[in-house]
Design a protein around this motif. Structure first.
Motif, PDB file in Angstrom:
ATOM      1  N   ARG A   6     -30.775  19.277  -5.428  1.00 61.12           N
ATOM      2  CA  ARG A   6     -31.408  20.027  -6.611  1.00 61.12           C
ATOM      3  C   ARG A   6     -32.933  19.470  -6.980  1.00 61.12           C
ATOM      4  NH1 ARG A   6     -28.772  22.655  -9.988  1.00 61.12           N
ATOM      5  NH2 ARG A   6     -29.622  21.705 -11.963  1.00 61.12           N
ATOM      6  N   TYR A   7     -33.273  18.344  -6.558  1.00 57.47           N
ATOM      7  CA  TYR A   7     -34.417  17.618  -6.691  1.00 57.47           C
ATOM      8  C   TYR A   7     -35.405  18.385  -5.985  1.00 57.47           C
ATOM      9  CZ  TYR A   7     -38.285  14.082  -6.458  1.00 57.47           C
ATOM     10  OH  TYR A   7     -39.348  13.597  -6.680  1.00 57.47           O
ATOM     11  N   GLY A   8     -35.097  18.597  -4.576  1.00 61.57           N
ATOM     12  CA  GLY A   8     -35.871  19.216  -3.528  1.00 61.57           C
ATOM     13  C   GLY A   8     -36.140  20.688  -3.891  1.00 61.57           C
ATOM     14  N   GLU A   9     -35.114  21.190  -4.409  1.00 59.26           N
ATOM     15  CA  GLU A   9     -34.897  22.808  -4.677  1.00 59.26           C
ATOM     16  C   GLU A   9     -36.050  22.808  -5.950  1.00 59.26           C
ATOM     17  OE1 GLU A   9     -31.938  26.179  -6.622  1.00 59.26           O
ATOM     18  OE2 GLU A   9     -31.360  24.186  -5.977  1.00 59.26           O
ATOM     19  N   ALA A  10     -36.022  21.969  -6.897  1.00 61.67           N
ATOM     20  CA  ALA A  10     -36.743  22.171  -7.897  1.00 61.67           C
ATOM     21  C   ALA A  10     -38.202  22.003  -7.575  1.00 61.67           C
ATOM     22  CB  ALA A  10     -36.241  21.228  -9.240  1.00 61.67           C
ATOM     23  N   ARG A  11     -38.735  21.073  -6.758  1.00 63.56           N
ATOM     24  CA  ARG A  11     -39.996  20.730  -6.323  1.00 63.56           C
ATOM     25  C   ARG A  11     -40.459  22.104  -5.632  1.00 63.56           C
ATOM     26  NH1 ARG A  11     -40.586  16.509  -2.589  1.00 63.56           N
ATOM     27  NH2 ARG A  11     -38.347  16.660  -2.298  1.00 63.56           N
ATOM     28  N   ALA A  12     -39.667  22.277  -4.691  1.00 64.97           N
ATOM     29  CA  ALA A  12     -39.920  23.709  -4.075  1.00 64.97           C
ATOM     30  C   ALA A  12     -40.278  24.758  -4.685  1.00 64.97           C
ATOM     31  CB  ALA A  12     -39.086  23.991  -2.909  1.00 64.97           C
ATOM     32  N   LEU A  13     -39.311  25.165  -5.748  1.00 59.32           N
ATOM     33  CA  LEU A  13     -39.440  26.006  -6.662  1.00 59.32           C
ATOM     34  C   LEU A  13     -40.883  26.052  -7.318  1.00 59.32           C
ATOM     35  CD1 LEU A  13     -36.049  26.642  -8.097  1.00 59.32           C
ATOM     36  CD2 LEU A  13     -37.211  28.426  -7.088  1.00 59.32           C
ATOM     37  N   ASN A  14     -41.174  24.849  -7.911  1.00 59.66           N
ATOM     38  CA  ASN A  14     -42.386  24.800  -8.482  1.00 59.66           C
ATOM     39  C   ASN A  14     -43.653  25.074  -7.684  1.00 59.66           C
ATOM     40  OD1 ASN A  14     -41.827  23.901 -11.208  1.00 59.66           O
ATOM     41  ND2 ASN A  14     -42.841  21.764 -11.117  1.00 59.66           N
ATOM     42  N   CYS A  15     -43.630  24.585  -6.518  1.00 58.88           N
ATOM     43  CA  CYS A  15     -44.611  24.707  -5.395  1.00 58.88           C
ATOM     44  C   CYS A  15     -44.886  26.022  -5.278  1.00 58.88           C
ATOM     45  CB  CYS A  15     -44.537  23.852  -4.298  1.00 58.88           C
ATOM     46  SG  CYS A  15     -44.378  22.007  -4.553  1.00 58.88           S
ATOM     47  N   LEU A  16     -43.611  26.784  -4.920  1.00 59.64           N
ATOM     48  CA  LEU A  16     -43.894  28.220  -4.791  1.00 59.64           C
ATOM     49  C   LEU A  16     -44.417  29.072  -5.974  1.00 59.64           C
ATOM     50  CD1 LEU A  16     -43.350  30.803  -3.001  1.00 59.64           C
ATOM     51  CD2 LEU A  16     -40.885  30.548  -3.822  1.00 59.64           C
ATOM     52  N   GLY A  17     -44.320  28.527  -7.029  1.00 57.76           N
ATOM     53  CA  GLY A  17     -44.251  29.247  -8.448  1.00 57.76           C
ATOM     54  C   GLY A  17     -46.172  29.003  -8.688  1.00 57.76           C
ATOM     55  N   ILE A  18     -46.202  27.932  -8.292  1.00 54.83           N
ATOM     56  CA  ILE A  18     -47.802  27.445  -8.464  1.00 54.83           C
ATOM     57  C   ILE A  18     -48.677  28.201  -7.335  1.00 54.83           C
ATOM     58  CG2 ILE A  18     -49.530  25.749  -7.965  1.00 54.83           C
ATOM     59  CD1 ILE A  18     -47.208  23.720  -9.183  1.00 54.83           C
ATOM     60  N   ALA A  19     -48.174  28.383  -6.403  1.00 58.36           N
ATOM     61  CA  ALA A  19     -49.067  29.237  -5.374  1.00 58.36           C
ATOM     62  C   ALA A  19     -49.105  30.645  -5.768  1.00 58.36           C
ATOM     63  CB  ALA A  19     -48.301  29.183  -3.873  1.00 58.36           C
ATOM     64  N   LEU A  20     -48.198  31.195  -6.243  1.00 59.65           N
ATOM     65  CA  LEU A  20     -48.043  32.854  -6.656  1.00 59.65           C
ATOM     66  C   LEU A  20     -48.988  32.858  -7.915  1.00 59.65           C
ATOM     67  CD1 LEU A  20     -44.023  33.393  -6.184  1.00 59.65           C
ATOM     68  CD2 LEU A  20     -46.255  34.530  -4.924  1.00 59.65           C
ATOM     69  N   CYS A  21     -49.017  31.760  -8.678  1.00 60.27           N
ATOM     70  CA  CYS A  21     -49.805  32.000  -9.891  1.00 60.27           C
ATOM     71  C   CYS A  21     -51.334  31.801  -9.575  1.00 60.27           C
ATOM     72  CB  CYS A  21     -49.658  30.969 -11.006  1.00 60.27           C
ATOM     73  SG  CYS A  21     -47.948  31.222 -11.985  1.00 60.27           S
ATOM     74  N   GLU A  22     -51.777  31.028  -8.601  1.00 60.07           N
ATOM     75  CA  GLU A  22     -52.829  30.776  -8.028  1.00 60.07           C
ATOM     76  C   GLU A  22     -53.547  32.235  -7.363  1.00 60.07           C
ATOM     77  OE1 GLU A  22     -54.847  27.190  -7.922  1.00 60.07           O
ATOM     78  OE2 GLU A  22     -53.932  28.368  -9.611  1.00 60.07           O
ATOM     79  N   ILE A  23     -52.865  32.968  -6.808  1.00 57.79           N
ATOM     80  CA  ILE A  23     -52.953  34.522  -6.412  1.00 57.79           C
ATOM     81  C   ILE A  23     -53.086  35.546  -7.367  1.00 57.79           C
ATOM     82  CG2 ILE A  23     -52.821  33.561  -3.835  1.00 57.79           C
ATOM     83  CD1 ILE A  23     -50.485  35.267  -3.669  1.00 57.79           C
TER      84      ILE A  23
END
Length: 861
Positions: free
Chosen positions: A644-661
């Motif tokens: 779950r720790y890795g899952e939450a970090r990956a979700l954050n990184c993915l969400g940030i990338a989507l926001c940036e574009i």
């Protein structure tokens, strides 16, 4: 059933939750019949669903199918008799052949169960048979009873039954008769032999429990007491008997408040003693069931009260009672049959809160050594099982050594990764309960080995505050026991969790101590592991040079040991540090080496970590399509691994990338999913980052109030952590909100503050972002010349940071300024440059926004 007949005044109607049932037909002549039903329950409430089910299955009188036997079962105090009697009164007009009630006393203080022959005598007498004409033989009495019921529509309530054998002879033979049987036992035999309809009763819903208390208290309860009533029924476990007894205590005391009862109950050392009125008590109701159990079963029941968690299976029960799993299963099934246990999921059993308290009260009378041994056995069971699961779930090259499990301890089948994950998820609550139990008992040396067994689980799934308490207790125990290798390992785990929580000071203390112990003990592998972890801490606190030095040292130690897994771990961390130091060539080389090693080892966990870090590196250089792909691959792996720790970090990184574009609608569910996981873990940096980017989602749909709330929470967390990059970014974003609200002076102040932080920490990307936002703020105040200067500065910093997205932002700002200054050619050139960069980095939405603005304002497509 015709529910439109309510208007017929001659019909008697029962209504429950909007549904109406016709209970008698118009024109039915009154018949003098036997009626031995007790008085209906005062203030009956909260069983509308059960009543509806019963009335629907009984069927309408006109040609309906009658199910002749209904078995109402449930735990002591659940309200079985109240439901049966209330239903009996409602149904009485439909059974003109008589209404009979007999208490079979299976669980009655001072009385044994009524013999079937005696019950038949009572029923026949109630039906008007001369006692002298009642035969003495059981079979003859039963035949007479069935004969008298033949052709009649009669209702029979057999209350408090011991089982099928007690009630079988009492059943009428007539198809038109209805029998309601209540019992504390699950009457499965009755259902099998007589097609009885089972109607199990659970506790009341909190809303119905509160309504029952209010009704039984017999006085108006003001709105201010609603919260206190909710607390009271929760402390009662929503058990009707307990609620009624406490309402009875309140009723004759008009000066008492409900809060007084709550306080009294919450602070009582024995809640059950408070739940009584005159000679009626909850504990006494439970005691009647308990005393009827065989001696061995009573001991088993008591020991279940020592279990630290909310539910258990046959393996944990066997450990508690020092018995075989087969015998434990039989005993669990027997207690379930007696309604002293629930089985919400097949194979997993739990006690109602008050029954659990009753069991604990009983077991505390057992010898202390017996209690201690039982608790230690179940702690050992969970430790052995967690270790076995770890061996299936651990990373290649990091698999724990096998340990000897005593023959007396049976473990579930954990032969595959899927079985290990399923066991670990099912036992999450129990592992945490054991963790909390041991966290307050440094004198129990089991805390040392238990901490080692659950370390991987707690690191990945949290909650981290529980992990910290456990490791602190275990470190103390290891030190007092003189077990220095264990102390070194535990301090390493403690430092790792403190770092993840953002507790950088305590993390440093633990890791420095761990490193010193590993070096003193010449534990080379452990030394390298701690150096790698310490490098991560130094990276988070901005000490990149020392972080790189730690990693180079660790890498050398791993190479000397031939530890490929360790090498990959150090290289992955080194790549992140190199990126932060703007050495992207070295960073990419380290990442590719790490990824190659993890794939060679078949280490999906390490591969996921590296892919996630690679995605972050690709975001830095604005390669968003590649970054999004890397984060999605990592997310899929983390989910498959149950991390779950890795899952939450990956979700954050993915969400940030989507926001940036600019893909805010796609980013929202991703970041929204990440946030509660971060909170459950206690991962404050993850929470802050998710909130920071959710602000842009809210802002994109013009919900500025929600955006400001998210940003304020993010900024507070960043400040708690001392994370200055995050602080600068959040302050910058607050400036954007101020500008959109027309508060230009506040916007400029925020951007200048962010700019000062960026310069202090020498972060060119954050500095570029602050300059671009200052430019937008000045342009909004109709100062295009000054705004243009800030965008130009931002462009130079974006080049230095190697971030094309921020370059495009600079060009876009410069184009808008040029247009305001009347330089149409310059505006066209810079806006076209911005659009081309957006397209190149995989941000078509942002490119389209620029093109549309240019077409409207510059006149070019």
């Amino acid at each position: 059933m015709d529910r439109n007949l309510q208007a017929r005044s001659s019909n008697r109607v029962y209504q429950a939750a909007g549904d109406q049932y016709i209970l008698d037909r118009p024109g039915t002549a009154p018949v003098a019949v036997s009626n031995t039903l007790p008085r209906d329950t005062a203030g009956f409430t909260g069983r509308d669903d059960e009543l509806r089910s019963l009335l629907e299955t009984v069927g309408a009188p006109e040609g309906g199918t009658l199910i002749p036997v209904h078995a109402i079962d449930g735990m002591p105090g659940i309200g079985k008799t109240a439901l049966a009697v209330h239903a009996g009164h409602l149904l009485a007009p439909r059974f003109p052949g008589g209404q009979f009630f007999v208490d079979l006393h299976a669980h009655s203080a001072g009385q044994g169960p009524v013999r079937p022959a005696d019950a038949l005598f009572a029923l026949l007498s109630a039906d008007g048979v001369d006692p002298g004409q009642i035969p003495s033989d059981l079979d003859a009495r039963a035949a007479l009873w069935r004969g008298r019921m033949a052709g009649r529509r009669a209702l029979v309530i057999l209350d408090n039954a011991a089982g099928r054998e007690q009630v079988e002879a009492l059943l009428p033979g007539a198809a038109g008769c209805l029998v309601l049987v209540t019992s504390r036992r699950r009457l499965t035999g009755l259902s099998a032999c007589h097609a009885a309809m089972a109607l199990p009763l659970g506790t009341l819903s909190p809303e119905h429990a509160a309504a029952l208390f209010t009704t039984m208290a017999g006085r108006p309860v003001d709105g201010g007491e609603a919260a206190a009533i909710d607390d009271l029924v929760r402390l009662c476990g929503c058990l009707p008997l307990a609620i009624c007894l406490l309402a009875a205590k309140l009723r004759p005391e008009p000066q008492w408040r409900v809060a007084d009862l709550v306080r009294e109950l919450a602070h009582a050392s024995d809640r059950l003693t408070q739940m009584r009125a005159e000679d009626v008590a909850v504990a006494a109701a439970f005691d009647l069931s308990y005393q009827l159990l065989p001696a061995g079963m009573r001991r088993f029941f008591r020991r279940l009260g020592l279990h630290p968690g909310a539910d258990l299976d046959r393996y944990a029960a066997a450990a508690l009672d020092a018995t075989s799993t087969a015998k434990a299963q039989r005993q669990l099934d027997a207690l379930y049959h007696h309604h002293l246990l629930d089985q919400p999921v097949r194979g997993r059993y739990r006690m109602h809160d008050l029954i659990g308290e009753y069991a604990r009260d009983r077991v505390h009378n057992d010898p202390i050594p017996d209690q201690t041994e039982a608790v230690n056995r179940v702690l050992d069971y969970y430790r052995y099982a967690a270790h076995a699961a770890n061996r299936r779930l651990s990373r290649p090259g990091r698999r724990p050594a096998d340990i000897a499990v005593p023959p007396s301890t049976a473990l579930p089948e954990l032969r595959t990764r899927a079985q290990a994950l399923q066991w670990r998820d099912a036992e999450r609550g129990n592992l945490l309960a054991c963790t909390r139990l041991l966290s307050i008992d440094a004198g129990n040396r089991r805390v040392i080995t238990f901490a080692a067994a659950v370390a991987p689980y707690l690191r990945q799934n949290g909650p981290w505050d529980d992990a910290i308490h456990l490791y602190e207790t275990a470190a103390t125990a290891a030190r007092e026991a003189g077990d220095r290798p264990a102390q070194a390992d535990i301090l390493h785990q403690l430092g790792t969790i403190h770092r993840a929580c953002g507790n950088y000071g305590p993390a440093a203390d633990a890791l420095w101590q761990a490193l010193d112990l590993h070096q003193q003990l010449d534990l080379v592998g452990g030394t390298a592991d701690v150096l790698t972890e310490r490098a991560g801490l130094r990276r988070h606190t901005g000490d990149h040079a020392d972080a790189a030095a730690d990693l180079e040292t660790a890498l050398g130690l791993y190479e000397d040991l031939g530890d490929l897994h360790g090498q990959a771990s150090a290289l992955g961390e080194l790549a992140v540090v190199r990126h932060l130091a703007d050495d992207r060539t070295a960073a990419l080389a380290a990442q590719q080496r790490a990824l190659s090693l993890y794939r060679k080892l078949g280490d999906l966990h390490g591969e996921a970590d590296t892919l996630n870090h690679l995605g972050l590196a690709q975001q830095v250089v604005s390669d968003y399509p590649a970054a999004i792909d890397a984060h999605r691959q990592a997310l899929e792996s983390y989910r498959a691994l149950g991390d779950r720790y890795g899952e939450a970090r990956a979700l954050n990184c993915l969400g940030i990338a989507l926001c940036e574009i600019g893909e805010h609608s796609t980013a929202e569910p991703v970041l929204t999913e990440a946030l509660p996981i971060h909170r459950s873990l206690g991962y404050r940096l993850g929470q802050a980052n998710a909130l920071n980017y959710l602000n842009t989602v809210h802002r994109a749909r013009n919900d500025h109030a929600a955006a400001e709330r998210a940003l304020s929470q993010a900024l507070s967390l960043y400040r708690e952590l001392g994370y200055q990059v995050g602080q600068a970014d959040a302050i910058n974003q607050l400036g954007v909100l101020a500008r959109l609200a027309g508060r230009h002076q506040a916007a400029a102040a925020a951007h200048h503050k962010a700019l000062a932080i960026a310069r202090r920490i020498d972060h060119p990307l954050v500095e570029a972002q602050a300059h671009n936002q200052l430019g937008q703020s000045l342009l909004a105040r109709d100062q295009p010349s000054r705004a243009l200067e800030h965008h130009r500065r931002a462009l130079g910093l974006a080049w230095r940071a190697g971030n094309p997205r921020e370059e495009a932002q600079s060009y876009e700002g410069m184009g808008r300024c040029a247009m305001r200054l009347g330089d149409r050619g310059q505006a066209e050139q810079t806006l076209r440059e911005a659009g081309q960069i957006y397209q190149r980095i995989g941000a078509p939405r942002l490119a389209r926004n620029v093109a549309e603005w240019a077409e409207r304002n510059v006149g070019v497509a």
